[in-house]
Write a protein that holds these residues in place. Sequence first.
Motif, PDB file in Angstrom:
ATOM      1  N   VAL A 249       1.160   8.553 -14.784  1.00 16.23           N
ATOM      2  CA  VAL A 249       1.017   7.957 -13.455  1.00 16.23           C
ATOM      3  C   VAL A 249      -0.463   7.985 -13.107  1.00 16.23           C
ATOM      4  CG1 VAL A 249       1.484   8.233 -10.987  1.00 16.23           C
ATOM      5  CG2 VAL A 249       3.317   8.599 -12.665  1.00 16.23           C
ATOM      6  N   SER A 250      -0.988   6.834 -12.688  1.00 13.86           N
ATOM      7  CA  SER A 250      -2.387   6.756 -12.298  1.00 13.86           C
ATOM      8  C   SER A 250      -2.528   5.680 -11.222  1.00 13.86           C
ATOM      9  CB  SER A 250      -3.276   6.448 -13.511  1.00 13.86           C
ATOM     10  OG  SER A 250      -4.647   6.583 -13.171  1.00 13.86           O
TER      11      SER A 250
ATOM     12  N   ASN B 195       3.178  -0.004 -20.873  1.00 10.74           N
ATOM     13  CA  ASN B 195       4.404   0.679 -21.279  1.00 10.74           C
ATOM     14  C   ASN B 195       5.275   1.014 -20.060  1.00 10.74           C
ATOM     15  OD1 ASN B 195       5.729   3.630 -21.954  1.00 10.74           O
ATOM     16  ND2 ASN B 195       5.733   2.253 -23.720  1.00 10.74           N
ATOM     17  N   PRO B 196       6.608   0.935 -20.197  1.00  8.37           N
ATOM     18  CA  PRO B 196       7.494   1.245 -19.065  1.00  8.37           C
ATOM     19  C   PRO B 196       7.334   2.663 -18.512  1.00  8.37           C
ATOM     20  CG  PRO B 196       8.710   0.150 -20.819  1.00  8.37           C
ATOM     21  CD  PRO B 196       7.365   0.461 -21.373  1.00  8.37           C
TER      22      PRO B 196
ATOM     23  N   ALA C  73       8.405   7.325 -13.727  1.00  2.51           N
ATOM     24  CA  ALA C  73       7.818   7.406 -15.066  1.00  2.51           C
ATOM     25  C   ALA C  73       8.630   8.346 -15.953  1.00  2.51           C
ATOM     26  CB  ALA C  73       6.366   7.882 -14.972  1.00  2.51           C
ATOM     27  N   ASN C  74       9.041   9.470 -15.384  1.00  7.03           N
ATOM     28  CA  ASN C  74       9.803  10.454 -16.152  1.00  7.03           C
ATOM     29  C   ASN C  74      11.161   9.905 -16.580  1.00  7.03           C
ATOM     30  OD1 ASN C  74       9.960  13.184 -17.221  1.00  7.03           O
ATOM     31  ND2 ASN C  74      11.541  13.536 -15.674  1.00  7.03           N
ATOM     32  N   ALA C  75      11.705   8.994 -15.787  1.00  5.96           N
ATOM     33  CA  ALA C  75      12.990   8.390 -16.139  1.00  5.96           C
ATOM     34  C   ALA C  75      12.879   7.530 -17.395  1.00  5.96           C
ATOM     35  CB  ALA C  75      13.503   7.548 -14.972  1.00  5.96           C
ATOM     36  N   HIS C  76      11.656   7.112 -17.722  1.00  8.88           N
ATOM     37  CA  HIS C  76      11.419   6.298 -18.926  1.00  8.88           C
ATOM     38  C   HIS C  76      10.770   7.121 -20.038  1.00  8.88           C
ATOM     39  CE1 HIS C  76      12.414   2.306 -17.270  1.00  8.88           C
ATOM     40  NE2 HIS C  76      11.946   2.779 -16.119  1.00  8.88           N
ATOM     41  N   LYS C  77      10.937   8.431 -19.981  1.00  6.73           N
ATOM     42  CA  LYS C  77      10.255   9.312 -20.932  1.00  6.73           C
ATOM     43  C   LYS C  77      10.532   8.944 -22.389  1.00  6.73           C
ATOM     44  CE  LYS C  77       9.230  14.200 -21.564  1.00  6.73           C
ATOM     45  NZ  LYS C  77       9.406  15.556 -20.978  1.00  6.73           N
TER      46      LYS C  77
END
Length: 383
Positions: A302-303, A324-325, A346-350
């Motif tokens: 995340v940025s 990237n997703p 973001a973590n959901a697309h780890k």
Amino acid sequence: MPSPQPSPPPSVVIFGSARPVTCAVMDYSRRLCDAINAQRPGFIAMRMIEPNQPAGFVRAIAEVLRRDQVAHFQLPVEGWGNAILPGSALLAARLLSRKGRIAVTLHEWASLNRLRYLSMIPDVLATDGFIFVSPQQRESFLRTSLVSDRKKQAAPVIPIGPNIMPARIDPERVAEERVKTRGSGATEAEIVIGYFGVLYASKRPDMLLRVIRALHERGTRARLLICGDFLWDKPKDREAFFALARELGVIDWLDFRGRIDDEGELMAALSAADVFLLPFTDGISTRRGSFQAISQLAVPLVSTRPERPDEFDLSPSLKAKIDNPATVLCPIDATPDAFAEAILRANAHKAEAIGIDLAKSWDDAATAHLAFYDRLMAANRKA
């Protein structure tokens, strides 16, 4: 038996601060020298200068110029801070010799604070050739009236390579780091938010803490893992950071490692993160070594959104990481709660996160620098 011939002097000398700095610019300089000398052995060298010795500072640069070499500065180097001397040493050395060439890599220009900008003006006026590490920084520089249009147009953009490489990651060590970082009992974390890099204003260290607080308010037990430190000459910033962590009630959820010099240890620690957070005030860009380093790991990111839509056109690999997703970019003025939401997305697309191969980036940077130096030295011979 004839005595061995002495090695020829280097054609280029990169100057750096002799002070113990946490600034990544010096790490970059060392990597660059290694990559260039791998292509042309002995072509370039580094020389460290102590800023509080003015006469020696200027004399060292003048010696290089008198030998018809290229004196190359990386600016800004945090070890020189806002001091006037490092911003005028090149001009002073130029007054002592008309020979040689002066090159400057401007790692930052668009977002320089005013004092830093003013302190660098003499050096900028004395420079024969400029390099930028980001299109964003070059575009801003093109609007300055300090140098001629010829110099501005001749200034190339040469993307940096990562200051650390993931070649020595030990899976067992990573597993140990994950157990260690998550903790146990009442402070066992559900998610680890990683940060890598030097901590100063444009990296928003306070936002890192506020996002951890926002995640806890959402019911997510998050830990902040920091691999990096504050600038050596800003001890009050470090104190304020820990004070804020206590004020926000997240001090027990902070794993502050500081600067880790061993690459294997560093990459193992970073690999323990579930999501990286880099809340840059000027947007994510190719000039950020911290972004390049973590992009090599298959960890969500995340940025903040880049300021230019074409920021990553020169680097397809980095663009792949951005697209990237598992990478979520937020507006620069996003709230802590918005960053917290982005981290969960973001973590959901780890499982889809990618690590990119940047091994060739230093070869490309070396080739581009050699072409730049060749042009600069050719112009010097014609002068």
